[in-house]
Structure formats: C-alpha cells, structure tokens
Write a protein that holds these residues in place. Structure first.
Motif, PDB file in Angstrom:
ATOM      1  N   THR A   5     -91.057  23.741  92.552  1.00 46.05           N
ATOM      2  CA  THR A   5     -89.394  23.843  93.459  1.00 46.05           C
ATOM      3  C   THR A   5     -88.984  22.802  93.465  1.00 46.05           C
ATOM      4  OG1 THR A   5     -90.005  26.633  93.507  1.00 46.05           O
ATOM      5  CG2 THR A   5     -87.846  25.071  95.231  1.00 46.05           C
ATOM      6  N   LEU A   6     -89.794  21.500  94.813  1.00 44.84           N
ATOM      7  CA  LEU A   6     -89.555  20.800  95.139  1.00 44.84           C
ATOM      8  C   LEU A   6     -89.579  20.096  94.534  1.00 44.84           C
ATOM      9  CD1 LEU A   6     -89.610  19.463  97.968  1.00 44.84           C
ATOM     10  CD2 LEU A   6     -91.693  18.638  97.501  1.00 44.84           C
ATOM     11  N   ILE A   9     -85.739  20.320  93.099  1.00 41.13           N
ATOM     12  CA  ILE A   9     -84.444  19.929  93.917  1.00 41.13           C
ATOM     13  C   ILE A   9     -84.796  18.490  93.593  1.00 41.13           C
ATOM     14  CG2 ILE A   9     -83.825  19.874  96.374  1.00 41.13           C
ATOM     15  CD1 ILE A   9     -85.541  23.186  96.697  1.00 41.13           C
ATOM     16  N   ILE A  12     -82.406  17.741  90.869  1.00 41.91           N
ATOM     17  CA  ILE A  12     -80.834  17.743  91.123  1.00 41.91           C
ATOM     18  C   ILE A  12     -80.200  17.209  91.602  1.00 41.91           C
ATOM     19  CG2 ILE A  12     -79.916  19.675  91.298  1.00 41.91           C
ATOM     20  CD1 ILE A  12     -81.075  21.954  90.510  1.00 41.91           C
ATOM     21  N   ALA A  13     -81.622  16.381  92.688  1.00 43.42           N
ATOM     22  CA  ALA A  13     -80.065  15.188  93.646  1.00 43.42           C
ATOM     23  C   ALA A  13     -80.171  14.249  93.125  1.00 43.42           C
ATOM     24  CB  ALA A  13     -81.032  15.371  95.397  1.00 43.42           C
TER      25      ALA A  13
END
Length: 97
Positions: A5-6, A9, A12-13
């Motif tokens: 998940t990290l 994220i 995506i960033a």
C-alpha cells in the motif's frame, strides 16, 4: 500488505508530481493562460490605436480638411481675409495687468 500500500501511494504520488508541479503542469498552464489573456487585452488596445492612426493617415493623404485643421490648431495659420480673435478669460486678463 502494508508495504504494498505504501509503495503504491508513493508510486501514485511520483506519477502525479509532473502533472501538478512539473514543467507542463496545470499551474504552468494557468499562468500561461493568464499571460495570454493579458497580451490579448494589450493587442486589442494596440489594434484600436493602429486603426485610429490608419484613419488619420488616409485622411491626410486624401483630404485637405485634416491638413487645414492641423495648420490652424498647431501652427496658428489663418486664411487670407480672415480676422484672428484671441479671447482671454478673466484670470489671464488680470494677470496681464
């Protein structure tokens, strides 16, 4: 699962970074749009000024009325057999005495 998940994220960033803050970002597009609008407004003013100058040039080339008006206003010329009157207002007349 937490690392996945990290990682997603962060990925995506990293992908969104150029869209919002990069060379071709939305912020830069908004700045360029505002500059374009300012330039269009300046161009509209200049187009009006150019049209007025063009009309004045055409008038000076074609008619003698504009030339006569300039000679009268700027050079103080008068026609033959005309009488020139200069009217002074009260403040100017009292200063002359």
């Amino acid at each position: 699962m937490r690392k996945l998940t990290l990682t997603l994220i962060v990925l995506i960033a990293a992908l969104q970074w150029p869209l919002w803050l990069g060379k071709g970002s939305w912020l830069r597009v908004w700045q360029l749009d505002s500059q374009v609008e300012e330039q269009r407004a300046a161009n509209a003013v200049l187009v009006g000024r150019n049209a007025a100058l063009d009309a004045e040039v055409r008038d000076l080339k074609q008619g003698s009325a504009a030339i006569e008006e300039r000679a009268r206003n700027e050079l103080g010329m008068i026609r033959n057999n005309e009488v020139f009157f200069q009217l002074l207002d009260n403040s100017t007349a009292s200063q002359a005495q």
